[in-house]
Write a protein that holds these residues in place. Structure first.
Motif, PDB file in Angstrom:
ATOM      1  N   GLN A  70       0.727  -5.273   3.173  1.00 58.40           N
ATOM      2  CA  GLN A  70      -0.104  -4.921   4.098  1.00 58.40           C
ATOM      3  C   GLN A  70       0.185  -2.863   4.229  1.00 58.40           C
ATOM      4  O   GLN A  70      -0.541  -2.365   4.389  1.00 58.40           O
ATOM      5  N   TYR A  71       1.542  -2.774   4.435  1.00 58.47           N
ATOM      6  CA  TYR A  71       1.917  -1.506   4.598  1.00 58.47           C
ATOM      7  C   TYR A  71       1.595  -0.670   3.343  1.00 58.47           C
ATOM      8  O   TYR A  71       1.175   0.354   3.505  1.00 58.47           O
ATOM      9  N   PHE A  72       2.100  -1.011   2.265  1.00 62.98           N
ATOM     10  CA  PHE A  72       1.858  -0.372   0.989  1.00 62.98           C
ATOM     11  C   PHE A  72       0.231  -0.451   0.597  1.00 62.98           C
ATOM     12  O   PHE A  72      -0.228   0.438   0.103  1.00 62.98           O
ATOM     13  N   ALA A  73      -0.311  -1.588   0.847  1.00 61.11           N
ATOM     14  CA  ALA A  73      -1.816  -1.325   0.784  1.00 61.11           C
ATOM     15  C   ALA A  73      -2.705  -0.470   1.526  1.00 61.11           C
ATOM     16  O   ALA A  73      -3.760   0.139   1.279  1.00 61.11           O
ATOM     17  N   GLY A  74      -1.811   0.027   2.639  1.00 60.41           N
ATOM     18  CA  GLY A  74      -2.557   0.985   3.387  1.00 60.41           C
ATOM     19  C   GLY A  74      -2.456   2.373   2.751  1.00 60.41           C
ATOM     20  O   GLY A  74      -3.093   3.341   2.965  1.00 60.41           O
ATOM     21  N   PHE A  75      -1.786   2.598   1.713  1.00 61.11           N
ATOM     22  CA  PHE A  75      -1.736   3.934   1.071  1.00 61.11           C
ATOM     23  C   PHE A  75      -2.671   3.867  -0.122  1.00 61.11           C
ATOM     24  O   PHE A  75      -2.946   4.799  -0.886  1.00 61.11           O
ATOM     25  N   TRP A  76      -3.515   2.666  -0.569  1.00 59.34           N
ATOM     26  CA  TRP A  76      -4.333   2.614  -1.398  1.00 59.34           C
ATOM     27  C   TRP A  76      -5.439   3.337  -1.119  1.00 59.34           C
ATOM     28  O   TRP A  76      -6.164   3.302  -0.234  1.00 59.34           O
ATOM     29  N   PRO A  77      -5.846   4.296  -2.157  1.00 61.17           N
ATOM     30  CA  PRO A  77      -7.215   5.172  -1.759  1.00 61.17           C
ATOM     31  C   PRO A  77      -8.580   4.620  -1.603  1.00 61.17           C
ATOM     32  O   PRO A  77      -9.235   5.291  -1.224  1.00 61.17           O
ATOM     33  N   PHE A  78      -8.614   3.546  -2.125  1.00 56.25           N
ATOM     34  CA  PHE A  78      -9.966   2.837  -1.910  1.00 56.25           C
ATOM     35  C   PHE A  78     -10.020   1.916  -1.062  1.00 56.25           C
ATOM     36  O   PHE A  78      -9.658   1.121  -0.525  1.00 56.25           O
TER      37      PHE A  78
END
Length: 78
Positions: A70-78
């Motif tokens: 979830q932390y790394f998915a927070g950086f996903w731009p879409f």
């Protein structure tokens, strides 16, 4: 032996004896069975404790990976 006990009734001596036979072989067998039963119960308790520990680590690891994802998915731009 005569005397009185609480209620005031005379106490009579009875000539009754307990006869106990020497059955050491049976006593040893019962003692061995009880000992192995306790060892088996302790073994089952150790296995249950180990199972709970491993499953706890497993679920804690899954939760940690999910939080990291979830932390790394927070950086996903879409």
């Amino acid at each position: 032996m005569t005397g009185t006990i609480g209620s005031g009734e005379p106490m009579q001596q009875n000539d009754r004896y307990v006869v106990q036979e020497d059955n050491s072989k049976s006593n040893d067998a019962v003692g061995t069975f009880m000992g192995w039963t306790m060892v088996a119960i302790a073994g089952i308790a150790a296995v249950a404790y180990a199972f709970q520990t491993v499953t706890g680590w497993y679920y804690a690891t899954l939760n940690w990976f999910y939080a990291v994802w979830q932390y790394f998915a927070g950086f996903w731009p879409f």
